[in-house]
Design a protein around this motif. Sequence first.
Motif, PDB file in Angstrom:
ATOM      1  N   GLY A  43     -93.803  45.511  11.377  1.00 52.64           N
ATOM      2  CA  GLY A  43     -93.707  46.686  10.509  1.00 52.64           C
ATOM      3  C   GLY A  43     -93.571  48.007  11.236  1.00 52.64           C
ATOM      4  N   ASP A  44     -93.265  47.980  12.540  1.00 47.27           N
ATOM      5  CA  ASP A  44     -93.128  49.214  13.312  1.00 47.27           C
ATOM      6  C   ASP A  44     -91.644  49.568  13.435  1.00 47.27           C
ATOM      7  N   GLY A  45     -91.102  50.128  12.359  1.00 46.60           N
ATOM      8  CA  GLY A  45     -89.682  50.466  12.330  1.00 46.60           C
ATOM      9  C   GLY A  45     -89.306  51.546  13.322  1.00 46.60           C
ATOM     10  N   HIS A  46     -90.197  52.510  13.537  1.00 45.80           N
ATOM     11  CA  HIS A  46     -89.896  53.607  14.463  1.00 45.80           C
ATOM     12  C   HIS A  46     -89.705  53.088  15.894  1.00 45.80           C
ATOM     13  N   GLN A  47     -90.579  52.184  16.315  1.00 41.45           N
ATOM     14  CA  GLN A  47     -90.468  51.630  17.667  1.00 41.45           C
ATOM     15  C   GLN A  47     -89.214  50.763  17.793  1.00 41.45           C
ATOM     16  N   ALA A  48     -88.876  50.053  16.722  1.00 40.83           N
ATOM     17  CA  ALA A  48     -87.665  49.233  16.731  1.00 40.83           C
ATOM     18  C   ALA A  48     -86.423  50.112  16.889  1.00 40.83           C
ATOM     19  N   LEU A  49     -86.384  51.229  16.174  1.00 36.19           N
ATOM     20  CA  LEU A  49     -85.258  52.162  16.284  1.00 36.19           C
ATOM     21  C   LEU A  49     -85.188  52.793  17.670  1.00 36.19           C
ATOM     22  N   LYS A  50     -86.352  53.080  18.240  1.00 38.91           N
ATOM     23  CA  LYS A  50     -86.390  53.641  19.589  1.00 38.91           C
ATOM     24  C   LYS A  50     -85.796  52.653  20.588  1.00 38.91           C
ATOM     25  N   LEU A  51     -86.183  51.385  20.463  1.00 35.79           N
ATOM     26  CA  LEU A  51     -85.647  50.351  21.346  1.00 35.79           C
ATOM     27  C   LEU A  51     -84.137  50.199  21.166  1.00 35.79           C
ATOM     28  N   TYR A  52     -83.695  50.258  19.920  1.00 38.61           N
ATOM     29  CA  TYR A  52     -82.265  50.157  19.623  1.00 38.61           C
ATOM     30  C   TYR A  52     -81.506  51.288  20.314  1.00 38.61           C
ATOM     31  N   SER A  53     -82.065  52.493  20.284  1.00 41.09           N
ATOM     32  CA  SER A  53     -81.443  53.641  20.943  1.00 41.09           C
ATOM     33  C   SER A  53     -81.402  53.438  22.457  1.00 41.09           C
ATOM     34  N   GLU A  54     -82.494  52.901  23.029  1.00 46.04           N
ATOM     35  CA  GLU A  54     -82.540  52.631  24.473  1.00 46.04           C
ATOM     36  C   GLU A  54     -81.526  51.559  24.859  1.00 46.04           C
ATOM     37  N   MET A  55     -81.343  50.603  23.984  1.00 45.95           N
ATOM     38  CA  MET A  55     -80.378  49.529  24.217  1.00 45.95           C
ATOM     39  C   MET A  55     -78.962  50.092  24.309  1.00 45.95           C
ATOM     40  N   LEU A  56     -78.621  50.996  23.397  1.00 49.65           N
ATOM     41  CA  LEU A  56     -77.290  51.619  23.427  1.00 49.65           C
ATOM     42  C   LEU A  56     -77.124  52.470  24.686  1.00 49.65           C
ATOM     43  N   THR A  57     -78.196  53.161  25.087  1.00 50.81           N
ATOM     44  CA  THR A  57     -78.155  53.980  26.301  1.00 50.81           C
ATOM     45  C   THR A  57     -77.933  53.112  27.537  1.00 50.81           C
ATOM     46  N   ALA A  58     -78.481  51.894  27.501  1.00 50.77           N
ATOM     47  CA  ALA A  58     -78.322  50.952  28.621  1.00 50.77           C
ATOM     48  C   ALA A  58     -76.964  50.261  28.601  1.00 50.77           C
ATOM     49  N   HIS A  59     -76.095  50.671  27.654  1.00 50.11           N
ATOM     50  CA  HIS A  59     -74.731  50.135  27.523  1.00 50.11           C
ATOM     51  C   HIS A  59     -74.725  48.630  27.228  1.00 50.11           C
TER      52      HIS A  59
END
Length: 677
Positions: A488-504
């Motif tokens: 239920g931690d949507g904010h952390q999931a979105l943060k990880l998703y953003s980091e994933m895109l940054t990591a190409h």
Amino acid sequence: MPNRSHSFYSYLSLISRSTTPLHLHQILSHSIISGHHPNLLLSTHLISHLSSFSSSHHSLSLLLFSSIPNPDLFLFNTLLRSTPSPSLSLSLFSSLPHLHLHPNPFTFSFAISSSSSFPSPFPGRSLHARSILSGFSSDPFIGSALTNFYLNFADLTSAHKVFDRIPQPDTVSWNSLLSGLIKNNAFSQSLDVFNRMFSSGTSFDPTTFAVILPAIAESQDLNLGLEVHCLAVKSGMALHSHVVTGLISMYSKCGEVSMARFLFNDIERPDLVARNAMISGYSMNQEVGLSVSLFRDLMAIGGKPSSSTLVGMIPVFSPFGHGFLSRCIHGFVIKCGFDSNSPVSTAIMTVYSRLNDLDSAQKVFDEMPEKSLASWNAMISAYAQNGLTEMAISLFQDMQALNVRPNPVTVTSILSACAQLGALSIGTWVHRIITEEDLEFNVFVSTALIDMYAKCGSIKEAQKVFDSTKDKNVVSWNAMISGYGLHGDGHQALKLYSEMLTAHIAPTSVTFLSVLYACSHGGLVEEGEAVFESMASEHGVNPGPEHYACMVDLLGRAGKLKQALEFIETVAVDAGAGVWAALLGACMKHKETSVAQIASNKLFELEPENSGYYVLMSNIYSANREFPQAAMVRETAKSRNLAKTPGCTLIEIGEKQHVFTSGDRCHPANRSNIHEA
């Protein structure tokens, strides 16, 4: 004196031309009679030549050695190298002080190589320590022997440390390290070592290519495979038979069966190994007919199939529709006497399990005279993939009780079972085994650990594993994002998703499903809508039915039921049962009957045999105190003979799992049972 010297060298010539142990016995007898024995050089040649025959002649070698008044270290090393028994080898090494001899690097190398046959690594470790005390910590011969020794005991960390101390390892040393790593299924490590070998400027030989190609095949890295193929061509080794066979297997496992076929057809007279590689290549690429056809060609020319031939032909990769063929091959295996062969039996067991015939798979497993690690892995995986998680875990515990050492494949399967079952204590135990056994911590193992910890409720441990994983792939990121969504931690999931895109790291459809699921459970409607809109427009991933269902769930959980209904009516694909089920579930949460009626009518039409929808609709009516309508829905389900599958749950207390089924009062701790007692 000249005649005596001439006679002595005649003995040496006769020894080199001897073809039987009897010849050597006769030469020794003649040398004794003629007065040429005892002689240091003559005895050395005799012992060296005796070692090429059966080990039963080692007693004569010992007698020869003991007959020399003052043996030198060269003679001792010759005897040590020919000693067939590791315990005898260690005993000989211990006798050095009594002979007033000091070991050199060759002495240590031969003794360490022999100690690889012990069931315990302790004797070899002791020799390692003694070699360091003797000043040979960086000797290349000892380093190579120790590398092979540690790899034999699957101690990859020590093997790397020893190898790294070799000043300038030669091609043979590099090949030994590569081969040992691959035998331990440490494919990613072997590829790293190959890159180091290339960077060091060490020359390659055909063995190098033949050894590294299976690792590339297992990792399915086609680009690297193409580079290695080009390197083999430039090195003039691409036409070597072992290299060609390795290339056929590599291209087949990378899905390039046409290239594999081209290489095979270019062989003027393919041997059995090349035929086996092509038979397996066809089978693993779903071209079962061509695989069987090539097998028939082999039989037509009078060829005799090997165990590898049969393993390659068994349709493990495309079992469905080939059940009859699988049973025919099984019959042929029994007829030819290959049923006691572990790889063949493992392949048959695997194809049965993939055909959902677990009884036949279990029977093959039980009848195996010697169960290899691959067979244990196959049976554990069969149970885990067919939902029999408790049996998978039980089999793994049996495997541990028999001291069968697992590998990354084993732990990945068992961690998957733990994740399905929610068995945190067992999953933690498996993690401890991975650490204690120094198993290769590859991306598959780390991802399985992340998934297990997340699904068993320990998200912090999942994050620790994720952070410690060096080479994260998209599956690793997906598992961690999904884990936060599950918690239920949507904010952390979105943060990880953003980091994933940054990591190409390019997101996949599973990535978006995990992110949308996290947004849904975290109540992040706007964020979820933005992610959904970016799928096709920014990342080229077209939404599927599961993504539409997730969007409906996202809107429905937020109470936007009318908007969710409008969304369904405007989606680009026909809304399936999953989409309408998500809407019906949201209606239950918000006790909305009007939209629920629309959703349930669609579901009764799409999946009329699913009793769960009737129960859910009845509960929605009951929640709004519309009892006549609830009774009517239940009566409809009853008239259609629909029964709901009883609910089931599992809890862990200590290290014991307790399973409870709805209506089941058989558990020993049930209150009614205690009262009756």
